[in-house]
Scaffold this motif. Structure first.
Motif, PDB file in Angstrom:
ATOM      1  N   SER A 144      40.959  48.641  42.615  1.00  0.00           N
ATOM      2  CA  SER A 144      41.786  47.451  42.592  1.00  0.00           C
ATOM      3  C   SER A 144      43.006  47.636  41.454  1.00  0.00           C
ATOM      4  O   SER A 144      42.824  48.324  40.541  1.00  0.00           O
ATOM      5  N   LYS A 145      44.087  46.905  41.732  1.00  0.00           N
ATOM      6  CA  LYS A 145      45.414  46.907  40.962  1.00  0.00           C
ATOM      7  C   LYS A 145      45.072  46.502  39.431  1.00  0.00           C
ATOM      8  O   LYS A 145      45.327  47.078  38.486  1.00  0.00           O
ATOM      9  N   TYR A 146      43.860  45.711  39.404  1.00  0.00           N
ATOM     10  CA  TYR A 146      43.369  45.253  37.980  1.00  0.00           C
ATOM     11  C   TYR A 146      42.098  45.995  37.476  1.00  0.00           C
ATOM     12  O   TYR A 146      41.507  45.325  36.524  1.00  0.00           O
ATOM     13  N   ILE A 192      47.359  47.267  33.374  1.00  0.00           N
ATOM     14  CA  ILE A 192      47.325  47.393  34.832  1.00  0.00           C
ATOM     15  C   ILE A 192      48.138  48.380  35.466  1.00  0.00           C
ATOM     16  O   ILE A 192      47.953  48.798  36.679  1.00  0.00           O
ATOM     17  N   LEU A 250      53.023  42.070  36.414  1.00  0.00           N
ATOM     18  CA  LEU A 250      52.252  40.884  36.927  1.00  0.00           C
ATOM     19  C   LEU A 250      52.972  40.226  38.132  1.00  0.00           C
ATOM     20  O   LEU A 250      54.442  40.308  37.913  1.00  0.00           O
ATOM     21  N   HIS A 265      42.991  39.055  42.059  1.00  0.00           N
ATOM     22  CA  HIS A 265      43.313  39.263  40.716  1.00  0.00           C
ATOM     23  C   HIS A 265      42.379  38.595  39.726  1.00  0.00           C
ATOM     24  O   HIS A 265      42.084  39.149  38.539  1.00  0.00           O
ATOM     25  N   SER A 266      42.133  37.636  39.887  1.00  0.00           N
ATOM     26  CA  SER A 266      40.906  37.114  38.995  1.00  0.00           C
ATOM     27  C   SER A 266      39.681  37.671  39.027  1.00  0.00           C
ATOM     28  O   SER A 266      38.991  37.448  38.105  1.00  0.00           O
TER      29      SER A 266
END
Length: 187
Positions: free
Chosen positions: A29-31, A59, A63, A81-82
């Protein structure tokens, strides 16, 4: 070894393991960077305060603008994102949009994956510096000291015995007296 098809160079070769990573890279994932950082910090602390700029660096991109403007974006819901911090066992405790910081709190310990080989380079404890020992002074050996002392004593003995000649002139030897005549000056 197989040819590297990604570069188009038929002479470039890759091992099968590297070729597998090129053909089917691991989906992250991006995060993922934030998740890894929080998992690492979990070994040392239970509260982490990160600036938005630091999170951008973790990241690898900026953001979204909503993160800078709206506090609900930082909610501990099941958004993509969370999941970056929830999957690491952390929740957002506080967000300060004016200062651009987010405070994360560890809510649960993640179990270690069984069967996973322990990486010898993985850091599991906080850094402790190596104790510094004062450097030893390079003292001369006893032999060198005794030789220097003997040399000084010999020089003092020579000086006291009258080997030092006045104004740099030394008396003529017997051979020189016979060769050049008497000590008297000829005028």
């Amino acid at each position: 070894m197989v040819p590297d098809v990604a570069t188009g160079d038929p002479m470039a070769m890759l091992c099968l393991h590297c070729a597998r990573r090129v053909v089917s890279p691991r989906v992250t994932s991006k995060y993922e960077g934030l998740t890894r950082h929080l998992k690492f910090r979990a070994a040392f602390t239970s509260i982490v305060k990160l600036s938005f700029a630091r999170i951008d660096g973790l990241i690898g991109t900026n953001l979204p603008m909503q993160a800078y403007r709206e506090e609900p974006w930082w909610g501990n819901s099941s958004n993509a994102h969370s999941k970056g911090w929830l999957d690491a066992g952390w929740e957002v405790q506080e967000v300060n949009l004016k200062e651009g910081t987010a405070v994360f709190k560890k809510v649960r310990e993640l179990p270690r994956v069984r069967g996973r080989k322990k990486n010898p380079n993985e850091i599991t404890q906080p850094f402790t510096p190596v104790p510094v020992h004062p450097t030893k002074k390079n003292l001369p050996s006893k032999t060198k000291v005794s030789k220097l002392y003997a040399r000084i004593l010999n020089l003092e003995r020579q000086h006291n015995a009258g080997y030092g000649y006045a104004k740099g002139f030394k008396p003529r030897s017997q051979h020189e007296k016979k060769l050049f005549g008497s000590d008297k000056k000829h005028s």
